[in-house]
Design a protein around this motif. Structure first.
Motif, PDB file in Angstrom:
ATOM      1  N   PRO A 198      -8.351   2.035 -11.639  1.00  0.00           N
ATOM      2  CA  PRO A 198      -9.504   2.905 -11.419  1.00  0.00           C
ATOM      3  C   PRO A 198     -10.676   2.360 -12.208  1.00  0.00           C
ATOM      4  CG  PRO A 198      -7.603   4.159 -12.184  1.00  0.00           C
ATOM      5  CD  PRO A 198      -7.271   2.706 -12.309  1.00  0.00           C
ATOM      6  N   GLY A 199     -11.777   2.159 -11.542  1.00  0.00           N
ATOM      7  CA  GLY A 199     -12.932   1.592 -12.232  1.00  0.00           C
ATOM      8  C   GLY A 199     -14.208   2.167 -11.682  1.00  0.00           C
ATOM      9  N   LYS A 200     -14.668   1.562 -10.601  1.00  0.00           N
ATOM     10  CA  LYS A 200     -15.915   1.993  -9.984  1.00  0.00           C
ATOM     11  C   LYS A 200     -15.776   3.366  -9.338  1.00  0.00           C
ATOM     12  CE  LYS A 200     -17.111  -2.746  -8.827  1.00  0.00           C
ATOM     13  NZ  LYS A 200     -17.309  -3.670  -7.722  1.00  0.00           N
ATOM     14  N   SER A 201     -14.560   3.687  -8.869  1.00  0.00           N
ATOM     15  CA  SER A 201     -14.361   4.961  -8.183  1.00  0.00           C
ATOM     16  C   SER A 201     -14.503   6.107  -9.167  1.00  0.00           C
ATOM     17  CB  SER A 201     -12.964   5.015  -7.554  1.00  0.00           C
ATOM     18  OG  SER A 201     -12.819   3.993  -6.615  1.00  0.00           O
ATOM     19  N   PRO A 202     -15.107   7.208  -8.734  1.00  0.00           N
ATOM     20  CA  PRO A 202     -15.226   8.347  -9.637  1.00  0.00           C
ATOM     21  C   PRO A 202     -13.853   8.912  -9.965  1.00  0.00           C
ATOM     22  CG  PRO A 202     -15.865   8.961  -7.415  1.00  0.00           C
ATOM     23  CD  PRO A 202     -15.637   7.480  -7.417  1.00  0.00           C
ATOM     24  N   SER A 203     -13.744   9.489 -11.137  1.00  0.00           N
ATOM     25  CA  SER A 203     -12.461  10.075 -11.518  1.00  0.00           C
ATOM     26  C   SER A 203     -12.181  11.295 -10.650  1.00  0.00           C
ATOM     27  CB  SER A 203     -12.469  10.464 -12.994  1.00  0.00           C
ATOM     28  OG  SER A 203     -13.459  11.442 -13.226  1.00  0.00           O
ATOM     29  N   VAL A 204     -10.922  11.581 -10.493  1.00  0.00           N
ATOM     30  CA  VAL A 204     -10.500  12.680  -9.646  1.00  0.00           C
ATOM     31  C   VAL A 204     -10.221  13.880 -10.537  1.00  0.00           C
ATOM     32  CG1 VAL A 204      -8.789  13.448  -7.991  1.00  0.00           C
ATOM     33  CG2 VAL A 204      -9.498  11.067  -8.020  1.00  0.00           C
ATOM     34  N   ARG A 205     -10.844  14.986 -10.262  1.00  0.00           N
ATOM     35  CA  ARG A 205     -10.632  16.189 -11.066  1.00  0.00           C
ATOM     36  C   ARG A 205      -9.948  17.246 -10.210  1.00  0.00           C
ATOM     37  NH1 ARG A 205     -12.478  15.787 -15.949  1.00  0.00           N
ATOM     38  NH2 ARG A 205     -14.167  14.360 -16.360  1.00  0.00           N
ATOM     39  N   ASP A 206      -9.072  18.000 -10.846  1.00  0.00           N
ATOM     40  CA  ASP A 206      -8.399  19.100 -10.168  1.00  0.00           C
ATOM     41  C   ASP A 206      -9.268  20.329 -10.328  1.00  0.00           C
ATOM     42  OD1 ASP A 206      -5.193  20.792 -10.591  1.00  0.00           O
ATOM     43  OD2 ASP A 206      -6.770  20.991  -9.108  1.00  0.00           O
ATOM     44  N   THR A 207     -10.096  20.616  -9.341  1.00  0.00           N
ATOM     45  CA  THR A 207     -11.014  21.738  -9.447  1.00  0.00           C
ATOM     46  C   THR A 207     -10.316  23.066  -9.225  1.00  0.00           C
ATOM     47  OG1 THR A 207     -11.582  21.494  -7.123  1.00  0.00           O
ATOM     48  CG2 THR A 207     -12.985  20.354  -8.711  1.00  0.00           C
ATOM     49  N   GLY A 208      -9.043  23.039  -8.893  1.00  0.00           N
ATOM     50  CA  GLY A 208      -8.312  24.281  -8.664  1.00  0.00           C
ATOM     51  C   GLY A 208      -7.778  24.903  -9.933  1.00  0.00           C
ATOM     52  N   THR A 209      -7.955  24.280 -11.062  1.00  0.00           N
ATOM     53  CA  THR A 209      -7.466  24.868 -12.307  1.00  0.00           C
ATOM     54  C   THR A 209      -8.625  25.444 -13.078  1.00  0.00           C
ATOM     55  OG1 THR A 209      -7.708  22.832 -13.549  1.00  0.00           O
ATOM     56  CG2 THR A 209      -5.596  23.172 -12.470  1.00  0.00           C
ATOM     57  N   SER A 210      -8.339  26.484 -13.838  1.00  0.00           N
ATOM     58  CA  SER A 210      -9.396  27.110 -14.617  1.00  0.00           C
ATOM     59  C   SER A 210      -9.856  26.208 -15.746  1.00  0.00           C
ATOM     60  CB  SER A 210      -8.914  28.449 -15.176  1.00  0.00           C
ATOM     61  OG  SER A 210      -7.760  28.250 -15.968  1.00  0.00           O
TER      62      SER A 210
ATOM     63  N   VAL B 151       0.928  17.559  -5.589  1.00  0.00           N
ATOM     64  CA  VAL B 151       1.549  16.234  -5.645  1.00  0.00           C
ATOM     65  C   VAL B 151       0.463  15.214  -5.339  1.00  0.00           C
ATOM     66  CG1 VAL B 151       3.256  14.686  -4.614  1.00  0.00           C
ATOM     67  CG2 VAL B 151       3.781  17.124  -4.862  1.00  0.00           C
ATOM     68  N   ARG B 152       0.353  14.182  -6.169  1.00  0.00           N
ATOM     69  CA  ARG B 152      -0.577  13.086  -5.920  1.00  0.00           C
ATOM     70  C   ARG B 152       0.190  11.797  -6.081  1.00  0.00           C
ATOM     71  NH1 ARG B 152      -6.185  12.568  -7.209  1.00  0.00           N
ATOM     72  NH2 ARG B 152      -5.691  10.493  -6.543  1.00  0.00           N
ATOM     73  N   GLN B 153       0.457  11.108  -4.984  1.00  0.00           N
ATOM     74  CA  GLN B 153       1.199   9.861  -5.044  1.00  0.00           C
ATOM     75  C   GLN B 153       0.371   8.670  -4.573  1.00  0.00           C
ATOM     76  OE1 GLN B 153       4.701  10.826  -2.743  1.00  0.00           O
ATOM     77  NE2 GLN B 153       5.776  11.549  -4.554  1.00  0.00           N
TER      78      GLN B 153
ATOM     79  N   GLY C  16      -9.180  20.435 -15.903  1.00  0.00           N
ATOM     80  CA  GLY C  16      -8.644  19.244 -16.554  1.00  0.00           C
ATOM     81  C   GLY C  16      -8.505  18.074 -15.612  1.00  0.00           C
ATOM     82  N   GLN C  17      -8.339  16.913 -16.192  1.00  0.00           N
ATOM     83  CA  GLN C  17      -8.161  15.673 -15.436  1.00  0.00           C
ATOM     84  C   GLN C  17      -6.801  15.684 -14.751  1.00  0.00           C
ATOM     85  OE1 GLN C  17     -10.541  13.425 -15.293  1.00  0.00           O
ATOM     86  NE2 GLN C  17      -9.503  11.796 -14.238  1.00  0.00           N
ATOM     87  N   PHE C  18      -6.759  15.373 -13.477  1.00  0.00           N
ATOM     88  CA  PHE C  18      -5.500  15.278 -12.745  1.00  0.00           C
ATOM     89  C   PHE C  18      -5.071  13.824 -12.788  1.00  0.00           C
ATOM     90  CE2 PHE C  18      -2.574  17.307  -9.890  1.00  0.00           C
ATOM     91  CZ  PHE C  18      -2.003  16.243  -9.225  1.00  0.00           C
ATOM     92  N   PRO C  19      -3.877  13.535 -13.243  1.00  0.00           N
ATOM     93  CA  PRO C  19      -3.493  12.125 -13.362  1.00  0.00           C
ATOM     94  C   PRO C  19      -3.366  11.460 -11.996  1.00  0.00           C
ATOM     95  CG  PRO C  19      -1.624  13.564 -13.815  1.00  0.00           C
ATOM     96  CD  PRO C  19      -2.817  14.446 -13.626  1.00  0.00           C
ATOM     97  N   ALA C  20      -4.086  10.371 -11.816  1.00  0.00           N
ATOM     98  CA  ALA C  20      -4.026   9.620 -10.560  1.00  0.00           C
ATOM     99  C   ALA C  20      -2.957   8.537 -10.686  1.00  0.00           C
ATOM    100  CB  ALA C  20      -5.376   8.989 -10.262  1.00  0.00           C
ATOM    101  N   ALA C  21      -2.301   8.240  -9.580  1.00  0.00           N
ATOM    102  CA  ALA C  21      -1.306   7.171  -9.565  1.00  0.00           C
ATOM    103  C   ALA C  21      -2.019   5.838  -9.770  1.00  0.00           C
ATOM    104  CB  ALA C  21      -0.557   7.172  -8.237  1.00  0.00           C
ATOM    105  N   THR C  22      -1.420   4.949 -10.548  1.00  0.00           N
ATOM    106  CA  THR C  22      -2.024   3.642 -10.766  1.00  0.00           C
ATOM    107  C   THR C  22      -1.169   2.523 -10.190  1.00  0.00           C
ATOM    108  OG1 THR C  22      -1.029   3.487 -12.955  1.00  0.00           O
ATOM    109  CG2 THR C  22      -3.276   4.345 -12.832  1.00  0.00           C
TER     110      THR C  22
END
Length: 168
Positions: free
Chosen positions: A38-50, A116-118, A53-59
């Motif tokens: 992950p570099g240029k792509s924006p980070s993925v956030r889990d907007t469904g949580t209060s 689930v994020r795979q 927090g950062q949702f861990p993306a598969a690398t």
């Protein structure tokens, strides 16, 4: 005690079967396992949580591929769904095909949250050893239905030749 011996033998067989399955999976997937940075792509956030927090993306992900050789060419097929042809950069160095690319993140919906994020996102590269020298300047590539196909003509000295036997 005979029953205990049977149970032990059955457990040993089950363990060996599972271990063999994992070994085969590891051996077959080793070349296809690809690291995404992950570099240029924006980070993925889990907007469904209060917490927001950062949702861990598969690398790491599998980019399965095939290498086919016939008399005149080498064909490399790489399964890379979710990309566009412009997302790839191809290069041949010595007898290695280098495939670089970037898989960008597109959020499916603005509501809900991932459970689930795979899928992996970001830049990646694969080095695919070629079985023979090729003419990189005559290579052709196409991308259709998530499959990247690269045809690499063999170098003249690497092509198969039929030798005719003459009568003496």
């Amino acid at each position: 005690m005979n029953r205990m011996t049977e149970l032990k033998h059955g457990l040993e067989e089950a363990w060996h079967s599972v271990a063999e399955g994992w070994r085969q999976l590891r051996d077959r997937a080793t070349g296809a396992l690809t690291h995404f940075s992950p570099g240029k792509s924006p980070s993925v956030r889990d907007t469904g949580t209060s917490e927001g927090g950062q949702f861990p993306a598969a690398t790491w992900a599998l980019l399965a591929g095939d290498v086919l050789e016939d008399d005149d060419k080498v064909v490399v097929r790489l399964e890379a769904p979710g990309l566009e042809k412009e997302d790839f950069d191809l290069e041949v160095r010595s007898d290695v095909l280098i495939v670089r690319g970037e898989k960008r993140y597109d959020r499916e919906t603005t509501q809900g949250r991932y459970r689930v994020r795979q899928c992996a996102y970001g830049s990646f590269h694969r080095a695919i050893p070629l079985p023979v020298p090729v003419e990189a300047d005559k290579a052709a590539a196409s991308y259709r239905n998530g499959v990247l196909r690269i045809e690499l003509p063999k170098s003249e000295h690497a092509r198969a030749r039929r030798i005719e036997i003459r009568s003496a």
